[in-house]
Every structure is written in structure tokens, then in C-alpha cells.
Motif scaffolding. Structure first.
Motif, short mmCIF file in Angstrom:
data_model
loop_
_atom_site.label_atom_id
_atom_site.label_comp_id
_atom_site.label_asym_id
_atom_site.label_seq_id
_atom_site.Cartn_x
_atom_site.Cartn_y
_atom_site.Cartn_z
N LYS A 234 -18.44 -25.85 50.39
CA LYS A 234 -17.92 -25.70 51.72
C LYS A 234 -18.67 -26.79 52.66
CE LYS A 234 -15.89 -21.31 52.09
NZ LYS A 234 -15.98 -19.86 52.52
N THR A 235 -20.22 -26.79 52.28
CA THR A 235 -20.94 -27.72 53.15
C THR A 235 -20.60 -29.32 52.64
OG1 THR A 235 -22.88 -26.30 52.84
CG2 THR A 235 -23.21 -28.48 53.45
N ALA A 236 -20.19 -29.49 51.60
CA ALA A 236 -19.73 -30.86 51.29
C ALA A 236 -18.45 -31.46 52.05
CB ALA A 236 -19.53 -31.01 49.84
N ILE A 237 -17.47 -30.30 52.41
CA ILE A 237 -16.25 -30.57 53.03
C ILE A 237 -16.80 -30.97 54.63
CG2 ILE A 237 -14.51 -29.56 54.28
CD1 ILE A 237 -14.17 -27.61 51.80
N THR A 238 -17.86 -30.52 55.07
CA THR A 238 -18.25 -30.71 56.49
C THR A 238 -18.96 -32.22 56.24
OG1 THR A 238 -18.98 -28.43 56.84
CG2 THR A 238 -19.98 -30.13 58.38
N VAL A 239 -19.78 -32.52 55.32
CA VAL A 239 -20.34 -33.78 55.16
C VAL A 239 -19.16 -34.58 55.24
CG1 VAL A 239 -21.53 -35.37 53.58
CG2 VAL A 239 -22.17 -32.83 53.93
N ARG A 240 -18.00 -34.58 54.50
CA ARG A 240 -17.03 -35.46 54.40
C ARG A 240 -16.35 -35.72 55.79
NH1 ARG A 240 -15.13 -36.59 49.10
NH2 ARG A 240 -16.03 -35.13 47.65
N LEU A 241 -16.21 -34.82 56.50
CA LEU A 241 -15.80 -34.98 57.86
C LEU A 241 -16.75 -35.52 58.84
CD1 LEU A 241 -14.20 -31.24 58.16
CD2 LEU A 241 -13.10 -33.42 58.09
N LEU A 242 -18.09 -35.36 58.67
CA LEU A 242 -19.06 -36.08 59.69
C LEU A 242 -19.08 -37.57 59.25
CD1 LEU A 242 -21.66 -33.31 59.67
CD2 LEU A 242 -19.93 -33.85 61.52
N LEU A 243 -19.07 -38.03 58.09
CA LEU A 243 -19.48 -39.35 57.83
C LEU A 243 -18.45 -40.67 58.28
CD1 LEU A 243 -20.57 -39.15 54.22
CD2 LEU A 243 -21.93 -39.84 55.85
N SER A 244 -19.12 -41.38 58.68
CA SER A 244 -18.44 -42.59 59.25
C SER A 244 -17.22 -43.19 58.26
CB SER A 244 -19.22 -43.58 59.63
OG SER A 244 -18.56 -45.06 59.93
N VAL A 245 -16.22 -43.83 58.66
CA VAL A 245 -15.46 -44.47 57.85
C VAL A 245 -15.93 -46.10 57.33
CG1 VAL A 245 -13.47 -43.19 58.73
CG2 VAL A 245 -14.32 -45.38 59.63
N GLU A 246 -16.96 -46.25 57.91
CA GLU A 246 -17.59 -47.65 57.38
C GLU A 246 -18.27 -47.56 56.16
OE1 GLU A 246 -19.37 -50.18 60.54
OE2 GLU A 246 -18.15 -48.91 61.80
N GLN A 247 -17.80 -47.42 55.10
CA GLN A 247 -18.63 -47.07 53.70
C GLN A 247 -19.98 -47.72 53.52
OE1 GLN A 247 -15.99 -47.30 50.49
NE2 GLN A 247 -14.15 -46.24 51.52
N ASP A 248 -19.93 -49.11 54.03
CA ASP A 248 -21.24 -50.01 53.68
C ASP A 248 -22.33 -49.45 54.62
OD1 ASP A 248 -19.81 -50.88 55.94
OD2 ASP A 248 -20.89 -52.90 56.10
N ARG A 249 -22.10 -48.60 55.48
CA ARG A 249 -23.18 -47.92 56.29
C ARG A 249 -23.70 -46.57 56.08
NH1 ARG A 249 -22.42 -48.78 62.52
NH2 ARG A 249 -24.53 -47.87 62.46
N ARG A 250 -22.62 -45.75 55.10
CA ARG A 250 -23.04 -44.40 55.02
C ARG A 250 -24.21 -44.06 54.02
NH1 ARG A 250 -16.68 -42.58 53.89
NH2 ARG A 250 -17.26 -43.72 51.79
N LYS A 251 -24.83 -43.21 54.67
CA LYS A 251 -25.96 -42.60 53.52
C LYS A 251 -25.79 -41.14 53.32
CE LYS A 251 -29.25 -46.18 54.96
NZ LYS A 251 -30.93 -46.20 55.64
N VAL A 252 -26.10 -40.45 52.31
CA VAL A 252 -25.85 -39.08 52.07
C VAL A 252 -27.11 -38.40 51.41
CG1 VAL A 252 -24.46 -37.17 51.23
CG2 VAL A 252 -23.38 -39.12 52.12
N VAL A 253 -27.62 -37.55 51.87
CA VAL A 253 -28.88 -36.84 51.21
C VAL A 253 -28.77 -35.39 51.02
CG1 VAL A 253 -31.26 -36.74 51.33
CG2 VAL A 253 -30.50 -38.79 52.28
N ILE A 254 -29.00 -34.86 50.00
CA ILE A 254 -28.82 -33.36 49.84
C ILE A 254 -29.95 -32.86 49.17
CG2 ILE A 254 -27.16 -31.74 48.67
CD1 ILE A 254 -25.92 -35.13 48.57
N CYS A 255 -30.67 -32.14 49.78
CA CYS A 255 -31.79 -31.31 49.29
C CYS A 255 -31.47 -29.88 49.01
CB CYS A 255 -32.86 -31.52 50.19
SG CYS A 255 -33.48 -32.98 50.59
N THR A 256 -31.39 -29.70 47.64
CA THR A 256 -30.98 -28.38 47.23
C THR A 256 -31.61 -27.84 45.75
OG1 THR A 256 -29.07 -26.84 46.87
CG2 THR A 256 -29.09 -29.08 46.08
N GLY A 257 -31.30 -26.73 45.38
CA GLY A 257 -31.96 -26.33 43.93
C GLY A 257 -31.58 -27.13 42.56
#
Length: 308
Positions: A234-257
Motif C-alpha cells: 500500500k505504501t508503494a501505491i502512494t509512492v507511485r502516485l507521488l513521483l514525478s513523471v520525469e523519469q530521469d529525475r526520479r529517486k526512490v529510497v525505501i528503508c525497511t526490514g
């Protein structure tokens, strides 16, 4: 006619009511705390009261600060000269100490070094943040020609606090205006950061974010509050909605177990996310093996973990 017996005849004599000479006997069966335990409890209650009073004071100071800032911005807007907030030495939000961890919300604060490391990755290349805690962040020499950076921080208030109150205030004003962090968090205590930097977030409603926040962010840093597959997805769904459509600028970081790596890697595969060598650390320790998954590497910050 038979005569009625006299009161003293043929009737059992009443036993005298027992007289309690020692009232403490009645309390013998009531559990009692030891003096040491009682002292610890009293100390905890005093500590909680002190923290609550400090937080209420912080809320008042922060509210006054935002009111003053809003008035200043309105005045500047009328003159065509609007500037963002500049934190000063009296910033009531410059420390996380007043925000106690709420384990019911699965809150575990990062160390300063962990928050700084995540911040360094998010701000590159606009700002170089060395991992030395005493060093000052350095703007890119040609920062004027670089685009703004919008950063969404999900369920990681330590990162937002460190970025917005410990890093951004050290930058020149024109660079400050290029960095736009927003905290998405369930704990409404963090609303004291102001409406521009706080959005109430519940991972159970992953699409329930404001429309003006969708496809807006270049960087998303997330620490899902729970290790369940449901929470991660469910958190990943939110990440997808928030990220810019400009793929060359997108960064994603997930800190978890580490135990949910088999969920994280396929879920974020389209962003090139891999496990890094960086190990996030928490102020009060954490038993779970924690990992940092990211969409890219950065010299001096982290490298991808080598596949065995």
C-alpha cells in the motif's frame, strides 16, 4: 394459653462483634510496588509531564512563528518580493527531543547520521552534504541552472526534521527556495511544521493524498511503519502516485526490514531499486535487520550491495 418465652429464654445469645485492632491486616493482600519500582514510575510520569508541557509550548511557539511568517509573506507579496521562511537560532523545531517515539505507531527515530545520509542522497546534485555531522552543506557552484527539488518523505519524520531544520537553514537563501520537502505522516504532532510541509497520511488509504501532490515529487523517501506485506504494498501505491513523471529525475529510497526484501525488490523493480550497502541506524536501537533500498548510488554516500 402458653406463655411466650422471655427474651432471655431459649434463644441463642448473640456473639459479640469482633473488634479490629489492626487495620493493616486488610491491606496485606494488596500488591505493592517496591520502592525502587515506584521511584521509576514516578520519574517516568514526571518525564512525560515535562515532555507534554514542552510540546505544548513548542506548538504555541511554532503557531506564532507561522502566523508571523504568513503576515510577512503577505506583505512581501504585495510588494512583489516573496521569500521563504528562514530558520534562525530560536527555531522551536530544531530538535527531535520533544517528539517522543510512539511504539503503538511503530515509531523509531533515526540517528542524525542516518538522517543526514538520506538527506545527502536526496539533495544531490543541487547540494553536496558531506557525512561529517559538523560540516556545512555546499551548494553546487552552478545551482542557478539546476531545477528545484521536491522531496516527499513518508513515515520518516526524523528525515524531514533534519532536512528542513538542520540542513536547509544553512543554505544561501536562493538555494533554500529550490528545496521543497513535504512530510506525509500519520502522527498529527508533526503538523507543527506547517500546512506547506505536512500532509496527514494513512497507509491504509494509499490513494488518499491531495490531488495537487500527485506526480509532483522528484524524490520519495519512505519508511513503511509496519513490516507486513500489506503495508509495504500500500505504501508503494502512494509512492507511485507521488513521483514525478520525469523519469530521469526520479529517486526512490525505501528503508525497511531485510525480511521484506522479497516484497520490496519486485514491487519497485521498475524504478531500478536495489539493496544498498548502507545500514540505517536508530537512536534507541532496533532488533530487526534494517536495510536501505534505493534507485541509485552516490559516491561517498552508498553503493549497491554486491550480489553473492
Amino acid at each position: 394459653m402458653a406463655s411466650s418465652p422471655k427474651p432471655s429464654e431459649n434463644l441463642p445469645s448473640a456473639s459479640p462483634r469482633p473488634t479490629r485492632t489492626d487495620s493493616s491486616n486488610e491491606d496485606d493482600d494488596i500488591p505493592r510496588l517496591s520502592e525502587d519500582t515506584l521511584a521509576l514510575l514516578q520519574d517516568f510520569q514526571r518525564s512525560q509531564s515535562t515532555r507534554l508541557a514542552a510540546f505544548e509550548k513548542l506548538q504555541g511557539r511554532a503557531a506564532a512563528r507561522f502566523d508571523a511568517l504568513s503576515t510577512e509573506i503577505d506583505d512581501q507579496a504585495a510588494e512583489g518580493d516573496v521569500e521563504e521562511e528562514n530558520s534562525d537560532g530560536d527555531d522551536p523545531l530544531a530538535s527531535m527531543e520533544v517528539f517522543t517515539e510512539d511504539w503503538n505507531l511503530s515509531q523509531f527515530w533515526y540517528t542524525d547520521l542516518t538522517a543526514r545520509t538520506l538527506t545527502a542522497f536526496a539533495l544531490h546534485p543541487l547540494v553536496n552534504v558531506a557525512l561529517d555531522l559538523e560540516s556545512t552543506p555546499t551548494p553546487h557552484p552552478n545551482y542557478e541552472g539546476l531545477p528545484d527539488i521536491s522531496i516527499a518523505i513518508l513515515s520518516a519524520p526524523t528525515v524531514h526534521q533534519y532536512l528542513s531544520r538542520r540542513i536547509i537553514p544553512l543554505l544561501p537563501k536562493p538555494v533554500q527556495q529550490k528545496v521543497h520537502p513535504v512530510l506525509f505522516e500519520h502522527d498529527t504532532r508533526f503538523a507543527v511544521f506547517g500546512p506547506k510541509q505536512f500532509v496527514h497520511y494513512d497507509f491504509n488509504a494509499p490513494a488518499g493524498i491531495p490531488e495537487n501532490m500527485k506526480s509532483r515529487f522528484d524524490v520519495v523517501i519512505v519508511d513503511p511503519p509496519f513490516l507486513s506485506t500489506e503495508c509495504q504494498v500500500k505504501t508503494a501505491i502512494t509512492v507511485r502516485l507521488l513521483l514525478s513523471v520525469e523519469q530521469d529525475r526520479r529517486k526512490v529510497v525505501i528503508c525497511t526490514g531485510q525480511k521484506v526484501a522479497d516484497v520490496i525488490l519486485p514491487t519497485y523493480r521498475s524504478y531500478g531499486v536495489r539493496c544498498t550497502e548502507f545500514r540505517p541506524e536508530h537512536r534507541n536501537g532496533l532488533q530487526n535487520e534494517f536495510r536501505c533500498f534505493a534507485s541509485g548510488e552516490l559516491d561517498g554516500v552508498w553503493k549497491f550491495e554486491q550480489d553473492e
